[in-house]
Design an enzyme around this catalytic site. Structure first.
Site, PDB file in Angstrom:
ATOM      1  N   TYR A   1     -35.983 -57.043 -37.409  1.00  9.10           N
ATOM      2  CA  TYR A   1     -36.750 -57.547 -38.544  1.00  9.10           C
ATOM      3  C   TYR A   1     -37.915 -56.619 -38.898  1.00  9.10           C
ATOM      4  O   TYR A   1     -38.463 -55.930 -38.033  1.00  9.10           O
ATOM      5  CB  TYR A   1     -37.291 -58.937 -38.230  1.00  9.10           C
TER       6      TYR A   1
ATOM      7  N   VAL B   1     -26.284 -55.635 -34.100  1.00 11.95           N
ATOM      8  CA  VAL B   1     -27.590 -55.710 -34.748  1.00 11.95           C
ATOM      9  C   VAL B   1     -27.587 -56.856 -35.749  1.00 11.95           C
ATOM     10  O   VAL B   1     -26.683 -56.969 -36.584  1.00 11.95           O
ATOM     11  CB  VAL B   1     -27.936 -54.395 -35.474  1.00 11.95           C
ATOM     12  N   LYS B   2     -28.604 -57.697 -35.651  1.00 10.99           N
ATOM     13  CA  LYS B   2     -28.780 -58.772 -36.622  1.00 10.99           C
ATOM     14  C   LYS B   2     -29.849 -58.353 -37.625  1.00 10.99           C
ATOM     15  O   LYS B   2     -30.942 -57.941 -37.248  1.00 10.99           O
ATOM     16  CB  LYS B   2     -29.202 -60.066 -35.936  1.00 10.99           C
ATOM     17  N   GLN B   3     -29.516 -58.484 -38.904  1.00  8.02           N
ATOM     18  CA  GLN B   3     -30.456 -58.120 -39.958  1.00  8.02           C
ATOM     19  C   GLN B   3     -30.326 -59.100 -41.114  1.00  8.02           C
ATOM     20  O   GLN B   3     -29.256 -59.670 -41.341  1.00  8.02           O
ATOM     21  CB  GLN B   3     -30.186 -56.694 -40.456  1.00  8.02           C
TER      22      GLN B   3
END
Length: 349
Positions: free
Chosen positions: A201, A236-238
């Site tokens: 983030y 990857v979380k975005q």
């Protein structure tokens, strides 16, 4: 349940028929049933990490597809338990969080050390656990925004988790420390055989101007993803990008005009494909956030899934849209998203 076309309404053709002329789909490492063998096996990950990644990809409704549907519930710390669970007090009980993930047939459940540890002996062998190691604690007054460690990698390993997750606020004044902490934790997790997921983030007041919020700009979120892949995040979380041109508008850092001409367009699928490109062309799988709960959660969740999948992403990690609803509605939303990834007619743009 309505079809994807019906749920998308006026945007159906715009999203389902789009053909990307930016980064060719052939250059991507797109999700597939053999993704662990075709992509992760080339890395320096140990056989135990590969086994745990395969466990993650093999579980749930999307098992064997190469796509992921993960239920994340760490908002009891991140947003306060009252703000998160008052809409549906069932979820004050950790068991109900895990049960929701199981009944919705998710690949995994991601939550805090306390939530997963409270029920580990009942459920760690039934659904893959992902322990979130750090959190933004909001009880201090005045509120400060910093990701601090709440758990150790060893604790996650001891409860039977197959992966650990962490957040970095890239761009914040504390990001240097967070990067070093997460790098150390991810190294340890890989040594113990666990996979790694990074919530990448952006957080900086300067990223939001009077005209626009660049926390969701494709160029800035893309760089956060690139840094995450460099830290050896397996996934990857975005957040989904909604704009572009953060570097140029804020006049900082370094970029190139091709980012805004050849490599992206205004279309949300093309903006998200730029995020995928920054994840080493998809070698580190990109999962997008489902976002907060609102009036049109079903449509918005399906819309996000279509954009992510057609851009080359690996799935969705969706919490508040599901657990802040009556359980049957939450399950319906998660399953609608899963159907997007299971639908062979929804392909790479």
């Amino acid at each position: 349940m309505k079809s994807v076309t019906e749920m998308l309404g006026q945007e159906a053709e715009y999203l389902l028929e789009h053909r990307s002329n930016t980064i060719p789909k052939e250059r991507l490492y797109a999700p597939s049933p053999n993704f662990v063998d075709e992509v992760y096996k080339s890395t320096d990950r140990s056989p135990v990490v590969l086994r745990n990644l395969q466990t993650l990809f093999n579980h749930g409704y999307l098992g064997g597809s190469g796509y992921l549907s993960i239920l994340p519930v760490d908002q009891g710390i991140e947003h306060s338990a009252g703000a998160s669970f008052a809409p549906n007090p069932l979820y004050f009980d950790p068991a109900n969080i895990v049960k929701l993930a199981m009944e919705a047939n998710c690949n995994a459940v991601a939550s805090t050390l306390g939530v997963l540890g409270a029920v580990a002996r009942d459920y760690a062998h039934k659904i893959p656990f992902i322990v979130k190691l750090n959190h933004n604690e909001l009880l201090s007054y005045p509120n400060s925004h910093d990701q601090i460690m709440f758990a150790s990698v060893q604790q996650a390993y001891d409860m039977g988790a197959i992966a650990v997750g962490a957040t970095i606020y890239f761009g914040s004044e504390d990001s240097d420390r967070q990067i070093q902490e997460v790098a150390h934790c991810f190294q340890h997790a890989h040594e113990l055989g666990m996979a790694t997921i990074l919530w990448a983030y952006l957080r900086n007041p300067a990223f939001k101007t009077h005209e626009k919020d660049y926390h969701l700009a494709a160029d800035l979120t893309g760089q956060a993803i690139h840094l995450s892949a460099t830290l050896q995040a397996d996934i990857v979380k975005q957040k989904l990008p909604t704009t572009n041109g953060g570097y140029t508008a804020l006049q900082f850092g370094k970029t190139h005009e091709n980012v805004y001409t050849n490599l992206t367009s205004d279309h949300p699928i093309d903006l998200t494909r730029y995020q995928v490109a920054n994840s080493f062309m998809g070698r580190a799988g990109l999962i997008n956030s489902g976002g907060g709960s609102a009036d049109n959660d079903l449509k918005e969740a399906v819309r996000t899934a279509v954009i992510n999948k057609r851009a080359g992403g690996m799935g969705l990690i969706m919490g508040r849209k599901a657990f802040q609803k009556p359980i049957e509605e939450g399950i319906e939303i998660i399953r609608a998203v899963q159907e997007v990834y299971a639908n062979k007619h929804i392909t790479l743009a």
